[in-house]
Design a protein around this motif. Structure first.
Motif, PDB file in Angstrom:
ATOM      1  N   PHE A 130      61.734  40.076 -33.067  1.00 21.30           N
ATOM      2  CA  PHE A 130      60.719  41.026 -32.604  1.00 21.30           C
ATOM      3  C   PHE A 130      60.315  41.936 -33.755  1.00 21.30           C
ATOM      4  O   PHE A 130      61.022  42.029 -34.761  1.00 21.30           O
ATOM      5  N   CYS A 131      59.142  42.584 -33.577  1.00 23.50           N
ATOM      6  CA  CYS A 131      58.658  43.495 -34.613  1.00 23.50           C
ATOM      7  C   CYS A 131      59.441  44.801 -34.533  1.00 23.50           C
ATOM      8  O   CYS A 131      59.542  45.413 -33.475  1.00 23.50           O
ATOM      9  N   HIS A 132      59.978  45.214 -35.676  1.00 24.20           N
ATOM     10  CA  HIS A 132      60.794  46.415 -35.721  1.00 24.20           C
ATOM     11  C   HIS A 132      59.968  47.657 -35.388  1.00 24.20           C
ATOM     12  O   HIS A 132      60.496  48.656 -34.915  1.00 24.20           O
ATOM     13  N   LYS A 133      58.631  47.571 -35.633  1.00 24.42           N
ATOM     14  CA  LYS A 133      57.779  48.747 -35.457  1.00 24.42           C
ATOM     15  C   LYS A 133      57.157  48.812 -34.056  1.00 24.42           C
ATOM     16  O   LYS A 133      57.288  49.822 -33.371  1.00 24.42           O
ATOM     17  N   CYS A 134      56.511  47.726 -33.609  1.00 27.00           N
ATOM     18  CA  CYS A 134      55.799  47.793 -32.327  1.00 27.00           C
ATOM     19  C   CYS A 134      56.522  47.048 -31.208  1.00 27.00           C
ATOM     20  O   CYS A 134      56.132  47.136 -30.050  1.00 27.00           O
ATOM     21  N   GLY A 135      57.570  46.309 -31.527  1.00 26.75           N
ATOM     22  CA  GLY A 135      58.370  45.665 -30.488  1.00 26.75           C
ATOM     23  C   GLY A 135      57.863  44.313 -30.020  1.00 26.75           C
ATOM     24  O   GLY A 135      58.506  43.646 -29.209  1.00 26.75           O
ATOM     25  N   MET A 154      56.110  39.491 -41.570  1.00 28.01           N
ATOM     26  CA  MET A 154      55.635  40.777 -41.088  1.00 28.01           C
ATOM     27  C   MET A 154      54.763  40.554 -39.848  1.00 28.01           C
ATOM     28  O   MET A 154      54.138  39.505 -39.699  1.00 28.01           O
ATOM     29  N   CYS A 155      54.736  41.555 -38.978  1.00 31.54           N
ATOM     30  CA  CYS A 155      53.970  41.496 -37.724  1.00 31.54           C
ATOM     31  C   CYS A 155      52.475  41.454 -38.026  1.00 31.54           C
ATOM     32  O   CYS A 155      51.970  42.289 -38.776  1.00 31.54           O
ATOM     33  N   PHE A 156      51.763  40.467 -37.425  1.00 26.55           N
ATOM     34  CA  PHE A 156      50.329  40.349 -37.711  1.00 26.55           C
ATOM     35  C   PHE A 156      49.534  41.501 -37.099  1.00 26.55           C
ATOM     36  O   PHE A 156      48.416  41.764 -37.464  1.00 26.55           O
ATOM     37  N   GLU A 157      50.141  42.186 -36.144  1.00 24.27           N
ATOM     38  CA  GLU A 157      49.396  43.231 -35.464  1.00 24.27           C
ATOM     39  C   GLU A 157      49.533  44.595 -36.142  1.00 24.27           C
ATOM     40  O   GLU A 157      48.559  45.306 -36.329  1.00 24.27           O
ATOM     41  N   CYS A 158      50.762  44.944 -36.517  1.00 32.49           N
ATOM     42  CA  CYS A 158      50.961  46.310 -37.025  1.00 32.49           C
ATOM     43  C   CYS A 158      51.531  46.332 -38.442  1.00 32.49           C
ATOM     44  O   CYS A 158      51.650  47.393 -39.040  1.00 32.49           O
ATOM     45  N   GLY A 159      51.907  45.173 -38.967  1.00 35.28           N
ATOM     46  CA  GLY A 159      52.425  45.154 -40.336  1.00 35.28           C
ATOM     47  C   GLY A 159      53.899  45.511 -40.467  1.00 35.28           C
ATOM     48  O   GLY A 159      54.427  45.588 -41.574  1.00 35.28           O
TER      49      GLY A 159
HETATM   50 ZN    ZN Z   1      54.291  45.039 -34.867  1.00 35.88          ZN
END
Ligand code: ZN
Length: 257
Positions: A130-135, A154-159
């Protein structure tokens, strides 16, 4: 297998045969015969990587490349590994109704692969991301999937960095795993410790939770551990030899006989 170990296996099988609710607590030692060296042993991952630099909150924020160099090595190792006879013996005892659940400190997924129905992963698992920033959750169907991704992932949505659902240093044990383990330990009349010397908290408190209520304890480790005082039987032998032998004897007995 020498006579002393054989005798201890018989004692262990007798205790297990009398048990009505057994749980297992496993650690790195059970996966070593599957080709996964204990992270903390010479040749283990911590001899190549500094945990603070690749497996910490700081690393997630500041060193995504390092985190993923480490993760690729770990995931690669896990994806090549298969359950060994110790995992298989626990799965078989589960199937025969002689083992309630496995609580493990391992993140390699081998108990699930062996077929245990309930595996409580104290330190999370390496097959969920999962994304560490946005989940946002990311699906992962094998090492090939990851090989397609530019590193670090890296997350494509929030980086933010995409991370595995494992407990990094300094992070809390998942609440669900803790609560379920406490529930099981409050009912179990036997805890079987395999391949862990009892140095890592809070998993190392599980045997005490069981024995302090009068439950019994069997340990299978390569040598003496911190559990010496509370173990009813300490078997110092490779788990992939001792566990299948105990399992056969337990399976041959009727419950409670
Ligand atoms: Zn994210």
């Amino acid at each position: 297998m020498d006579a002393e170990v054989r005798k201890k296996c018989e004692q262990a099988a007798r205790i297990w045969g009398e048990s009505e609710c057994a749980i297992a607590l496993t650690g790195a030692g059970i996966s070593v015969p599957s080709g996964i060296p204990d992270f903390r042993s010479p040749g283990g991952l911590w001899s190549k990587f500094d945990p603070n630099e690749v497996c910490s909150q700081w690393a997630l924020e500041n060193n995504p490349r390092g985190v993923w160099e480490f993760m690729l090595e770990a995931v690669g190792m896990f994806s090549r590994a298969e359950p060994n006879p110790a995992h298989a013996a626990l799965a078989d005892l589960d199937k025969k109704g002689r083992l309630e659940a496995v609580v493990t400190q391992n993140i390699d997924g081998l108990h699930q692969m062996a077929g245990n129905r309930e595996v409580i992963e104290f330190h999370g698992g390496c097959n969920r991301f999962f994304c560490h920033k946005c989940g946002r959750e990311f699906v992962f169907n094998g090492l090939e999937d990851i090989a397609e991704v530019d590193m670090p992932w890296m997350c494509f949505e929030c980086g933010g960095i995409v991370r595995p659902d494992v407990v990094f240093f300094g992070e809390q044990i998942p609440f669900k795993a803790l609560a379920r383990t406490q529930d099981l330990a409050s009912r179990a009349d036997l805890v079987v410790v395999v391949g862990t010397s009892g140095e890592v908290a809070p998993a190392n408190t599980v045997p005490h939770m069981v024995t302090s209520r009068g439950g019994r304890m069997i340990e299978i480790n390569l040598g003496p551990t911190l559990y010496a005082e509370i173990a009813d039987v300490s078997i110092f032998a490779p788990a992939q030899e001792a566990l299948p032998r105990i399992g056969e004897m337990v399976s041959a007995r009727q419950p409670g006989v």
